[in-house]
Design an enzyme around this catalytic site. Structure first.
Site, PDB file in Angstrom:
ATOM      1  N   LYS A 161       0.567  -1.087  -5.538  1.00 45.23           N
ATOM      2  CA  LYS A 161       1.147  -2.370  -5.925  1.00 45.23           C
ATOM      3  C   LYS A 161       1.059  -2.607  -7.430  1.00 45.23           C
ATOM      4  O   LYS A 161       0.316  -1.937  -8.150  1.00 45.23           O
ATOM      5  CB  LYS A 161       0.464  -3.513  -5.162  1.00 45.23           C
ATOM      6  CG  LYS A 161       0.904  -3.597  -3.707  1.00 45.23           C
ATOM      7  CD  LYS A 161       0.366  -4.834  -3.008  1.00 45.23           C
ATOM      8  CE  LYS A 161       0.983  -4.966  -1.620  1.00 45.23           C
ATOM      9  NZ  LYS A 161       0.472  -6.130  -0.879  1.00 45.23           N
ATOM     10  N   ARG A 164      -3.983  -0.476   4.719  1.00 43.80           N
ATOM     11  CA  ARG A 164      -2.536  -0.263   4.906  1.00 43.80           C
ATOM     12  C   ARG A 164      -2.030   0.479   3.660  1.00 43.80           C
ATOM     13  O   ARG A 164      -2.072  -0.058   2.549  1.00 43.80           O
ATOM     14  CB  ARG A 164      -1.823  -1.604   5.079  1.00 43.80           C
ATOM     15  CG  ARG A 164      -0.320  -1.495   5.319  1.00 43.80           C
ATOM     16  CD  ARG A 164       0.303  -2.873   5.499  1.00 43.80           C
ATOM     17  NE  ARG A 164       1.733  -2.788   5.751  1.00 43.80           N
ATOM     18  CZ  ARG A 164       2.669  -2.731   4.810  1.00 43.80           C
ATOM     19  NH1 ARG A 164       2.321  -2.775   3.517  1.00 43.80           N
ATOM     20  NH2 ARG A 164       3.953  -2.655   5.131  1.00 43.80           N
TER      21      ARG A 164
END
Length: 273
Positions: free
Chosen positions: A221, A255
């Site tokens: 991210k 995740r």
């Protein structure tokens, strides 16, 4: 701490990995990477062989300012993929990344094992009752607004306290709907600034008070590559570092886009214990 997936008890006292399968054309890292059935099956097989317990399938990109996808198109994208994967890998535990109750219902009826909802039921009032009827594990994430508006909603009285209060409310509503297995996701990157993401990670152990399994999704991210002044493509090392920190702060599920490296993080952190 266990969750029931299609009659199989999954023990989360040893952290597990959820591999990401994006079937959207515009996801921030791998959008459009899996263009046909062969590519999808190869990718899923790789993630399962590398140790993924769950495969999380998303057909609606939730990156900041992502294009809106209507429900019909989301269903057309995702339902055939659920059937495709389960035909090839019938024991795979599929998680469906959706905030729409109809998508959740049809995918579970097709064999999916759990639902991953970025809105914790706030974008579809039928979601919580639907999950209660389906009796599948439910991942509820913290987010404000929608993927299109969330980055304009980053003002908090106290970031961690506000998120803890949010989960206390959403969990209560979920229980009223008969949902048994609840997993919480603090929502890194969703309605949070760069600094707030690191405040949240630094205080992650405080979420133990909720007494629910914790899922962390920080894979590649912008909170990583903006600090390193690089890109999502070059953010694997940073992902592994932050995943290691998250594991040390009681995370139950990682995740990730890169399953092998996440499994290695888990093994090394477990060795410390």
């Amino acid at each position: 701490m266990t969750i029931n997936c299609k009659g199989k008890l999954i023990d989360l006292s040893l952290p597990k990995v959820m591999g990401i399968l994006n079937i959207t054309p515009d996801s921030f890292y791998d959008g459009g990477a899996h263009k046909n059935e062969k590519d999808i099956l190869i990718h899923v097989e790789q993630m399962l062989n590398e140790g993924a317990t769950f495969i999380d399938i998303g057909a609606y990109s939730s990156r900041p300012n992502a294009d809106h996808v209507n429900e019909t198109d989301e269903l057309k994208r995702i339902l055939p993929i659920v059937s495709l994967i389960l035909k090839e890998f019938p024991s795979a535990l599929l998680s469906i990344d959706t905030f729409r109750s109809n998508i959740a219902k049809q995918c579970v009826e097709a064999g999916a094992a759990m639902i991953n909802d970025i809105s914790a039921g706030q974008l579809d009032t039928n979601m919580l009752p639907t999950i209660g009827i389906l009796k599948v594990p439910y991942i509820m994430m913290h987010m404000r607004g929608t993927p299109q508006t969330m980055q304009q909603q980053t003002l908090y009285n106290n970031l961690v306290n506000d998120i803890l209060f949010y989960f206390s409310q959403r969990i209560e509503e979920a229980k009223k709907s008969g949902i048994i297995d609840i997993i919480i996701d603090p929502g890194f990157g969703f309605a949070k600034t760069l600094d707030q993401n690191y405040i949240l990670l630094n205080k992650l152990e405080l979420f133990k008070i909720i007494e629910k399994p914790l899922l962390v999704g920080i894979s590649r991210k912008s909170m990583i590559y903006n600090i390193l002044k690089t890109s999502a493509k070059d953010a694997l090392n940073g992902t592994s570092i932050l995943n290691t920190i998250a594991l040390q702060k009681n995370t139950s599920i990682l995740r990730v886009h890169d399953v092998k490296e996440a499994i290695e993080c888990i093994k090394l952190v477990q060795a410390l214990k």
